[in-house]
Scaffold this active site. Structure first.
Site, PDB file in Angstrom:
ATOM      1  N   ASP A   1       0.113  -1.199  -0.181  1.00 30.04           N
ATOM      2  CA  ASP A   1       0.407   0.200  -0.001  1.00 30.04           C
ATOM      3  C   ASP A   1       1.364   1.158   0.058  1.00 30.04           C
ATOM      4  O   ASP A   1       0.003   2.392   0.040  1.00 30.04           O
ATOM      5  CB  ASP A   1      -0.743   0.192   0.832  1.00 30.04           C
ATOM      6  CG  ASP A   1      -0.031  -0.228   2.694  1.00 30.04           C
ATOM      7  OD1 ASP A   1       0.728  -0.107   2.433  1.00 30.04           O
ATOM      8  OD2 ASP A   1      -1.145  -0.293   3.419  1.00 30.04           O
TER       9      ASP A   1
ATOM     10  N   GLU B   1      14.422  -3.529  11.568  1.00 28.32           N
ATOM     11  CA  GLU B   1      15.325  -2.530  10.709  1.00 28.32           C
ATOM     12  C   GLU B   1      16.525  -2.647  11.327  1.00 28.32           C
ATOM     13  O   GLU B   1      17.769  -2.732   9.894  1.00 28.32           O
ATOM     14  CB  GLU B   1      14.647  -1.606   9.377  1.00 28.32           C
ATOM     15  CG  GLU B   1      12.611  -1.440   9.134  1.00 28.32           C
ATOM     16  CD  GLU B   1      12.421  -0.670  10.685  1.00 28.32           C
ATOM     17  OE1 GLU B   1      12.827  -1.097  11.879  1.00 28.32           O
ATOM     18  OE2 GLU B   1      11.122  -0.220  10.452  1.00 28.32           O
TER      19      GLU B   1
END
Length: 326
Positions: free
Chosen positions: A188, A276
């Site tokens: 998205d 991350e």
């Protein structure tokens, strides 16, 4: 042949056609012509089915394109392995279709879609089948005991799904001698095509700005001469490499050299903001001076837009036909 004979032939021909038409109408009513059980003699192979028969599956297309993924020729662009995690929701198909149309314009790309499910859903299979790019469809079911059930949770899902994508890349590239990079992109979000050209030449780990994330207009590194000159971040600023999940790319050969490095966090979730950096990138690059900046002129090329779920307040008055694929 005289005129009377010609009239007779035309009359017989018309009567024959009329008889055949009436017989077909009796055996195969007009409203049942598409029913192969009622009208088995009619060819029901539609244009769509013919097209799907002639179009190879995403996996078959990947096999056909494997020469683009190897370094043997050394002349093609490095391949971008895009790992996308997805889950069932109102806008899932719309988001995947939108991303598909973007990726169609990206050469030398393999799209790895990891679905949060125990089995492949027809919706995603249909989207990938029509997308006409090299794609792989994987599934991983999030265990019940680690599913997020409330908003603003301090945990983030998707660890096991991204690891499944990494596992596929490592297994495939260990056989094919791949030449390229791995990039994680949500279904998205929005991507500038220039982004893929920028990250292809990543030698180890590259980082770049991401728009509309971390409570800021943008988050990520300030670049100067291809190196990190500073960071723009507010969310958990103590992170050693404060980038978004869409804000980095890793060379495939580095993944193969460090085959024991995975996303961590109990196999399914981990602390938000650390998936991350500390738990992954930092294992490849412990010195930020080794990071490569791939954003020219400090330009944003990827945005965390997040499609809004539509309020369905009128569904309680008029239920939609759920047999229609949304």
């Amino acid at each position: 042949m005289n005129r009377l004979t010609r009239y007779f032939i035309v009359l017989v021909t018309n009567l024959t056609v009329l008889f055949v038409f009436r017989q077909t109408s009796v055996d195969c009513p007009r409203d049942k012509w598409k029913d192969p059980v009622v009208c088995p003699s009619i060819n029901h192979q539609s244009e769509e089915s013919t097209r799907s028969t002639n179009t190879p599956s995403p996996e078959a297309r990947l096999t056909q394109d494997h020469t683009l993924i190897t370094a043997a020729a050394g002349q093609q662009d490095p391949v971008v392995f895009l790992i996308t995690t997805t889950y069932q929701r109102q806008t899932q198909k719309a988001d995947l279709v939108s991303l598909c149309h973007t990726l169609k314009h990206v050469p030398s790309l393999v799209w790895i879609v990891v679905e949060n499910s125990a089995s492949q859903s027809p919706v995603i299979q249909a989207v990938l089948g029509r997308c006409n790019i090299s794609a792989i469809h994987l599934t991983v079911q999030t265990p019940e005991h680690v599913r997020i059930t409330r908003k603003n949770s301090p945990k983030v899902t998707g660890v096991a799904h991204r690891n499944a994508g990494l596992k596929w890349v490592r297994e495939y590239c260990s056989r094919q001698d791949c030449w390229g990079v791995v990039f994680f992109g949500d279904d998205d979000d929005r991507y500038d095509l220039k982004l893929f050209d920028e990250i292809r030449r990543t030698e180890r780990v590259s980082v770049f700005m991401v728009g509309l994330t971390g409570g800021l207009l943008m988050e990520g590194p300030y670049c100067k001469d291809g190196k990190v000159a500073g960071w723009h971040r507010v969310w958990t600023p103590e992170r050693p490499i404060p980038v978004d999940m869409q804000g980095f790319a890793i060379n495939v050969r580095r993944l193969l050299e460090h085959s024991g490095i995975w996303f961590e966090g109990g196999g399914a979730y981990t602390d938000m903001g650390y998936i991350e950096a500390s738990r992954f990138i930092y294992q490849f690059v412990t010195n930020t001076s080794l990071l490569e900046c791939r954003t020219r002129m400090n330009e944003v090329l990827v945005w965390r837009t997040r499609t809004v779920q539509s309020p369905l307040w009128n569904e309680k008055y008029e239920k939609s036909d759920t047999s229609i694929q949304l």
